[in-house]
Every structure is written in C-alpha cells, then in structure tokens.
Design a protein around this motif. Structure first.
Motif, PDB file in Angstrom:
ATOM      1  N   LEU A  22     -15.710   9.992  -2.348  1.00 53.29           N
ATOM      2  CA  LEU A  22     -17.167  10.136  -2.391  1.00 53.29           C
ATOM      3  C   LEU A  22     -17.855   8.961  -1.696  1.00 53.29           C
ATOM      4  N   GLU A  23     -17.152   7.828  -1.634  1.00 55.33           N
ATOM      5  CA  GLU A  23     -17.675   6.654  -0.930  1.00 55.33           C
ATOM      6  C   GLU A  23     -17.329   6.679   0.553  1.00 55.33           C
ATOM      7  N   GLY A  24     -16.728   7.767   1.014  1.00 54.79           N
ATOM      8  CA  GLY A  24     -16.427   7.921   2.431  1.00 54.79           C
ATOM      9  C   GLY A  24     -15.097   7.341   2.869  1.00 54.79           C
ATOM     10  N   MET A  25     -14.217   7.058   1.925  1.00 48.39           N
ATOM     11  CA  MET A  25     -12.923   6.481   2.266  1.00 48.39           C
ATOM     12  C   MET A  25     -11.848   7.564   2.328  1.00 48.39           C
ATOM     13  N   SER A  26     -10.849   7.325   3.150  1.00 47.50           N
ATOM     14  CA  SER A  26      -9.681   8.199   3.230  1.00 47.50           C
ATOM     15  C   SER A  26      -8.572   7.567   2.401  1.00 47.50           C
ATOM     16  N   VAL A  27      -8.029   8.308   1.426  1.00 43.53           N
ATOM     17  CA  VAL A  27      -7.076   7.731   0.478  1.00 43.53           C
ATOM     18  C   VAL A  27      -5.751   8.490   0.505  1.00 43.53           C
ATOM     19  N   ALA A  28      -4.660   7.755   0.724  1.00 39.67           N
ATOM     20  CA  ALA A  28      -3.316   8.308   0.597  1.00 39.67           C
ATOM     21  C   ALA A  28      -2.733   7.781  -0.710  1.00 39.67           C
ATOM     22  N   CYS A  29      -1.843   8.565  -1.325  1.00 38.77           N
ATOM     23  CA  CYS A  29      -1.289   8.202  -2.631  1.00 38.77           C
ATOM     24  C   CYS A  29       0.232   8.187  -2.618  1.00 38.77           C
ATOM     25  N   ALA A  30       0.777   7.270  -3.384  1.00 42.47           N
ATOM     26  CA  ALA A  30       2.204   7.271  -3.707  1.00 42.47           C
ATOM     27  C   ALA A  30       2.304   7.000  -5.199  1.00 42.47           C
ATOM     28  N   PHE A  31       3.317   7.596  -5.843  1.00 44.96           N
ATOM     29  CA  PHE A  31       3.405   7.518  -7.303  1.00 44.96           C
ATOM     30  C   PHE A  31       4.611   6.720  -7.793  1.00 44.96           C
ATOM     31  N   ASN A  32       5.341   6.093  -6.854  1.00 45.63           N
ATOM     32  CA  ASN A  32       6.420   5.184  -7.233  1.00 45.63           C
ATOM     33  C   ASN A  32       6.548   4.104  -6.166  1.00 45.63           C
ATOM     34  N   GLY A  33       7.253   3.035  -6.508  1.00 41.94           N
ATOM     35  CA  GLY A  33       7.336   1.901  -5.611  1.00 41.94           C
ATOM     36  C   GLY A  33       8.035   2.172  -4.297  1.00 41.94           C
ATOM     37  N   ASP A  34       9.110   2.953  -4.327  1.00 38.02           N
ATOM     38  CA  ASP A  34       9.838   3.266  -3.089  1.00 38.02           C
ATOM     39  C   ASP A  34       8.941   3.997  -2.091  1.00 38.02           C
ATOM     40  N   ALA A  35       8.240   5.011  -2.574  1.00 38.58           N
ATOM     41  CA  ALA A  35       7.355   5.776  -1.692  1.00 38.58           C
ATOM     42  C   ALA A  35       6.227   4.900  -1.177  1.00 38.58           C
ATOM     43  N   GLY A  36       5.712   4.032  -2.044  1.00 40.77           N
ATOM     44  CA  GLY A  36       4.638   3.135  -1.622  1.00 40.77           C
ATOM     45  C   GLY A  36       5.082   2.177  -0.536  1.00 40.77           C
ATOM     46  N   LEU A  37       6.295   1.644  -0.687  1.00 40.95           N
ATOM     47  CA  LEU A  37       6.821   0.722   0.327  1.00 40.95           C
ATOM     48  C   LEU A  37       6.982   1.423   1.664  1.00 40.95           C
ATOM     49  N   ASN A  38       7.496   2.628   1.657  1.00 38.81           N
ATOM     50  CA  ASN A  38       7.690   3.375   2.905  1.00 38.81           C
ATOM     51  C   ASN A  38       6.367   3.636   3.602  1.00 38.81           C
ATOM     52  N   LEU A  39       5.361   4.084   2.841  1.00 38.98           N
ATOM     53  CA  LEU A  39       4.060   4.375   3.446  1.00 38.98           C
ATOM     54  C   LEU A  39       3.404   3.104   3.983  1.00 38.98           C
ATOM     55  N   ALA A  40       3.435   2.037   3.206  1.00 40.29           N
ATOM     56  CA  ALA A  40       2.789   0.794   3.621  1.00 40.29           C
ATOM     57  C   ALA A  40       3.476   0.177   4.833  1.00 40.29           C
ATOM     58  N   SER A  41       4.781   0.393   4.962  1.00 36.75           N
ATOM     59  CA  SER A  41       5.538  -0.171   6.086  1.00 36.75           C
ATOM     60  C   SER A  41       5.341   0.618   7.370  1.00 36.75           C
ATOM     61  N   GLU A  42       5.116   1.937   7.235  1.00 36.36           N
ATOM     62  CA  GLU A  42       5.131   2.819   8.405  1.00 36.36           C
ATOM     63  C   GLU A  42       3.743   3.241   8.879  1.00 36.36           C
ATOM     64  N   GLN A  43       2.748   3.192   8.010  1.00 37.03           N
ATOM     65  CA  GLN A  43       1.419   3.680   8.353  1.00 37.03           C
ATOM     66  C   GLN A  43       0.422   2.530   8.392  1.00 37.03           C
ATOM     67  N   ASN A  44      -0.711   2.760   9.067  1.00 36.41           N
ATOM     68  CA  ASN A  44      -1.755   1.748   9.155  1.00 36.41           C
ATOM     69  C   ASN A  44      -2.857   2.041   8.139  1.00 36.41           C
ATOM     70  N   TYR A  45      -3.003   1.149   7.177  1.00 41.68           N
ATOM     71  CA  TYR A  45      -4.081   1.236   6.190  1.00 41.68           C
ATOM     72  C   TYR A  45      -4.878  -0.057   6.240  1.00 41.68           C
ATOM     73  N   GLN A  46      -6.084  -0.003   5.716  1.00 37.41           N
ATOM     74  CA  GLN A  46      -6.914  -1.209   5.701  1.00 37.41           C
ATOM     75  C   GLN A  46      -6.768  -1.990   4.403  1.00 37.41           C
ATOM     76  N   VAL A  47      -6.470  -1.295   3.316  1.00 38.33           N
ATOM     77  CA  VAL A  47      -6.297  -1.945   2.009  1.00 38.33           C
ATOM     78  C   VAL A  47      -5.224  -1.196   1.218  1.00 38.33           C
ATOM     79  N   LEU A  48      -4.413  -1.949   0.477  1.00 37.82           N
ATOM     80  CA  LEU A  48      -3.431  -1.372  -0.435  1.00 37.82           C
ATOM     81  C   LEU A  48      -3.851  -1.656  -1.870  1.00 37.82           C
TER      82      LEU A  48
END
Length: 219
Positions: A22-48
């Motif tokens: 609603l604040e105009g942000m695009s949000v991706a989700c991960a529900f465990n640490g392994d998935a979070g590490l993979n996404l953060a390592s491979e994709q470009n995000y502005q904040v984790l």
C-alpha cells in the motif's frame, strides 16, 4: 522500492506485505533462512527485513553469511528479543538497524526508507567486477593479481568500491580520507595516480575513470 522479507510467521508476513505494498513497495518473501539467503544472494533488493528466529538457518547466521559474501544490502532485523546482548549480537552479525516486535507499521516504513537511501557499511568483502577487497584479510586483488596498496590508497579504493558505480566527488573523497583536516590541493591527485597504477595496469582495462567537473568513478 524493492524489499525482501524473511519471516516464518505467516500472519505477520502477510500483514507486513499488505502494508508495504500500500506504500508502493514491491515485496518478495521467504519463510526460512535457506530460501532467504538464496534470494538475497541472487536478486537485487534495496532493503532486507530479517527475522532472527527462522527454520533451517537463523537470521544472525544468514546476515553473517551475506556479509562474508560481500553483499552490502541494508538489513533491518525484526525480533522479539530486546536485550542489549541481543542487539549487539545482531550488529556483530552485520545488521544495520534493529526493530523490536511488536512494532508500528509506520515506524517500519520510516526505517525502510532511511535504509534504502544507502548501502550497508557492514559488508566484509567488496566486489566490483574482477576487483575484490577483503576487509578482514586486508587484501585486495584484481583477478589473481594482488594489489600493493598504501594505507591511503586502501581507504581511497574502499570508498570508491562502496559507492560504485556512482561518481564520487573530489570533496567527498577528501573528507572520507582526511575529514576536516584537508591536505594540499594536489594530494588526492597523487594518491589517485598511485591507486591507478595498482588497479589499472597496462594489461588490464581501466576501472577508475575521471568524470570531468564531477569527480571519479569505479566500474
């Protein structure tokens, strides 16, 4: 604004995603640490946004691994743990900010916007192309070639790598190196020449570029 949320509480995750969108942000989700590490390592995000207690890999370990990989993504730790020791553990792992649950969504948004304006200073390995700077080992390489840097050239290269591929003004570089005690007018030029001799040798394409009237850039 692109945000990655790593949170195993599905109800909280859904609430956060809905509010941030609603604040105009695009949000991706991960529900465990392994998935979070993979996404953060491979994709470009502005904040984790990172929960501490996660299945498969806890948030502190995830953050620490990102920093060792050289990922300078700003990290906002979300946790119910509010003691000083808990916060210090988070900062040692490489987090940039800390928000204790339960939190107000308006405060979460405010902190995200602040973090999104910069890259984290917590990364312990910086990479720009084939140029790698290991802050813990105090070594810098271009490809397989070890760079021999003076302390000032080291600080100069670190500043430019953290800002890459932005143009860094002469004034910003001087302040980063010497603070308010600015040197003679040609001192930066001398150190930049020495740095170029190490980074851009005759057998390598130039990575340090002068942007006339603006400053220098590394790319």
């Amino acid at each position: 604004m692109s945000v990655l949320l790593v949170e195993d509480d599905l109800d909280l995750a859904a609430t956060v995603v809905q509010y941030l969108e609603l604040e105009g942000m695009s949000v991706a989700c991960a529900f465990n640490g392994d998935a979070g590490l993979n996404l953060a390592s491979e994709q470009n995000y502005q904040v984790l946004l990172l929960d501490v207690m996660l299945p498969r890999m806890d948030g502190l370990t995830l953050c620490s691994r990102l920093r060792k990989q050289g990922v300078d993504l700003p990290v906002l730790m979300l946790t119910a743990r509010d003691t000083l020791d808990d916060k210090l553990a988070g900062f040692r792992a490489g987090t940039d900010d800390y928000l204790v649950k339960p939190f107000a969504m308006a405060e979460l948004v405010a902190r995200i916007k602040v973090l999104a304006q910069r890259r984290s200073g917590q990364a312990r390995k910086l990479k720009v192309g084939e140029l790698v700077m290991d802050l813990d080992q105090r070594q810098a390489h271009r490809g397989k070639r070890l760079l021999k840097l003076t302390p000032t050239c080291w600080d100069l290269l670190e500043t430019m790598m953290r800002r890459s591929p932005e143009v860094v003004s002469r004034r910003d570089l001087e302040q980063a190196l010497w603070g308010a005690d600015l040197p003679e007018s040609n001192t930066l030029k001398v150190h930049m020449h020495k740095l170029r001799q190490q980074v851009d040798d005759k057998d390598s394409a130039a990575m340090i570029h002068t942007v006339t009237g603006h400053g220098f850039m590394l790319k």
